[in-house]
Structure formats: C-alpha cells, structure tokens
Scaffold this motif. Structure first.
Motif, PDB file in Angstrom:
ATOM      1  N   ARG A  44      45.307  50.690  21.995  1.00 11.36           N
ATOM      2  CA  ARG A  44      44.285  49.645  22.097  1.00 11.36           C
ATOM      3  C   ARG A  44      44.249  49.056  23.502  1.00 11.36           C
ATOM      4  NH1 ARG A  44      44.719  43.903  19.244  1.00 11.36           N
ATOM      5  NH2 ARG A  44      46.675  44.146  20.309  1.00 11.36           N
ATOM      6  N   TYR A  45      45.428  48.747  24.065  1.00 11.43           N
ATOM      7  CA  TYR A  45      45.449  48.171  25.408  1.00 11.43           C
ATOM      8  C   TYR A  45      44.964  49.165  26.451  1.00 11.43           C
ATOM      9  CZ  TYR A  45      47.913  44.148  23.556  1.00 11.43           C
ATOM     10  OH  TYR A  45      48.246  43.032  22.846  1.00 11.43           O
ATOM     11  N   SER A  46      45.343  50.429  26.320  1.00 16.17           N
ATOM     12  CA  SER A  46      44.909  51.395  27.330  1.00 16.17           C
ATOM     13  C   SER A  46      43.402  51.604  27.249  1.00 16.17           C
ATOM     14  CB  SER A  46      45.656  52.720  27.191  1.00 16.17           C
ATOM     15  OG  SER A  46      45.250  53.399  26.043  1.00 16.17           O
ATOM     16  N   VAL A  51      38.228  50.709  29.648  1.00 19.87           N
ATOM     17  CA  VAL A  51      36.837  50.259  29.498  1.00 19.87           C
ATOM     18  C   VAL A  51      36.567  49.106  30.449  1.00 19.87           C
ATOM     19  CG1 VAL A  51      35.243  49.102  27.930  1.00 19.87           C
ATOM     20  CG2 VAL A  51      36.519  51.087  27.147  1.00 19.87           C
ATOM     21  N   GLY A  52      37.494  48.150  30.516  1.00 10.43           N
ATOM     22  CA  GLY A  52      37.347  47.025  31.429  1.00 10.43           C
ATOM     23  C   GLY A  52      37.244  47.488  32.874  1.00 10.43           C
ATOM     24  N   ASP A  53      38.103  48.450  33.255  1.00 15.15           N
ATOM     25  CA  ASP A  53      38.075  48.940  34.629  1.00 15.15           C
ATOM     26  C   ASP A  53      36.764  49.642  34.926  1.00 15.15           C
ATOM     27  OD1 ASP A  53      40.559  47.941  34.980  1.00 15.15           O
ATOM     28  OD2 ASP A  53      41.620  49.850  34.877  1.00 15.15           O
ATOM     29  N   VAL A  59      29.880  47.434  37.674  1.00 12.39           N
ATOM     30  CA  VAL A  59      29.220  46.199  38.107  1.00 12.39           C
ATOM     31  C   VAL A  59      29.470  45.976  39.595  1.00 12.39           C
ATOM     32  CG1 VAL A  59      29.264  43.685  37.888  1.00 12.39           C
ATOM     33  CG2 VAL A  59      29.239  45.119  35.843  1.00 12.39           C
ATOM     34  N   TRP A  60      30.714  46.109  40.020  1.00 12.22           N
ATOM     35  CA  TRP A  60      31.026  45.869  41.426  1.00 12.22           C
ATOM     36  C   TRP A  60      30.322  46.898  42.304  1.00 12.22           C
ATOM     37  CZ3 TRP A  60      31.802  42.700  44.970  1.00 12.22           C
ATOM     38  CH2 TRP A  60      32.315  43.075  46.203  1.00 12.22           C
ATOM     39  N   GLY A  61      30.272  48.167  41.856  1.00  8.98           N
ATOM     40  CA  GLY A  61      29.592  49.201  42.631  1.00  8.98           C
ATOM     41  C   GLY A  61      28.108  48.918  42.768  1.00  8.98           C
ATOM     42  N   SER A  62      27.463  48.474  41.700  1.00 10.22           N
ATOM     43  CA  SER A  62      26.022  48.204  41.784  1.00 10.22           C
ATOM     44  C   SER A  62      25.763  46.991  42.664  1.00 10.22           C
ATOM     45  CB  SER A  62      25.410  48.032  40.402  1.00 10.22           C
ATOM     46  OG  SER A  62      25.918  46.885  39.791  1.00 10.22           O
ATOM     47  N   VAL A  63      26.594  45.951  42.579  1.00  7.23           N
ATOM     48  CA  VAL A  63      26.431  44.777  43.446  1.00  7.23           C
ATOM     49  C   VAL A  63      26.625  45.189  44.900  1.00  7.23           C
ATOM     50  CG1 VAL A  63      27.492  42.585  44.116  1.00  7.23           C
ATOM     51  CG2 VAL A  63      27.044  43.076  41.702  1.00  7.23           C
TER      52      VAL A  63
END
Length: 77
Positions: A44-46, A51-53, A59-63
């Motif tokens: 679950r954590y992995s 998914v979070g990464d 998001v960071w790449g598009s910004v």
C-alpha cells in the motif's frame, strides 16, 4: 492396565491434543496475520508513494513547461 487408567490416559491425550492444536492454530494465525499486515502495508505504501511521485512529477513538469514557454515580456491588454 485397568479400564480406569485407559480412560484417564485417553482423556488426558485428547485434552493434550486439543490444547496443542488450538495453540498451534492461534500461533499460526497470529504469525500469518502479522505477515499479511506487513506485506499489505508495504504494498500500500509503495503504491501510494509511486502514485504520489508520478502525480507530483506530472504537475511539476507541466508547471515548469508552462513557465518555460510563457512570454513575460507581453503586457496584459
């Protein structure tokens, strides 16, 4: 061996077997549950972290891409 001794031995053996089986089952269940929980938590954590990464990277790449292509010299009309 008298009948009373046979009955006593038989009762003692059956009680011993049932206690041993019950203890074995509870130890097995507790080990199995703790292993299952740790495997479940690890998966679950992995999954959550990956998914979070990936969401963060997207998001960071598009910004970042928008900032690179944005023309700061134009004025608002």
């Amino acid at each position: 061996m008298t009948l009373q001794q046979k009955i006593s031995n038989s009762v003692r053996d059956s009680v011993y077997d049932s206690v041993r089986t019950s203890v074995n089952a509870s130890v097995f269940n507790s080990v199995r549950n703790s292993v299952s929980d740790s495997v479940y938590d690890s998966v679950r954590y992995s999954v959550r972290n990956s998914v979070g990464d990936s969401v963060y990277g997207y998001v960071w790449g598009s910004v970042r891409d928008k900032l690179k292509t944005y023309d700061f010299t134009t004025k608002n009309k």
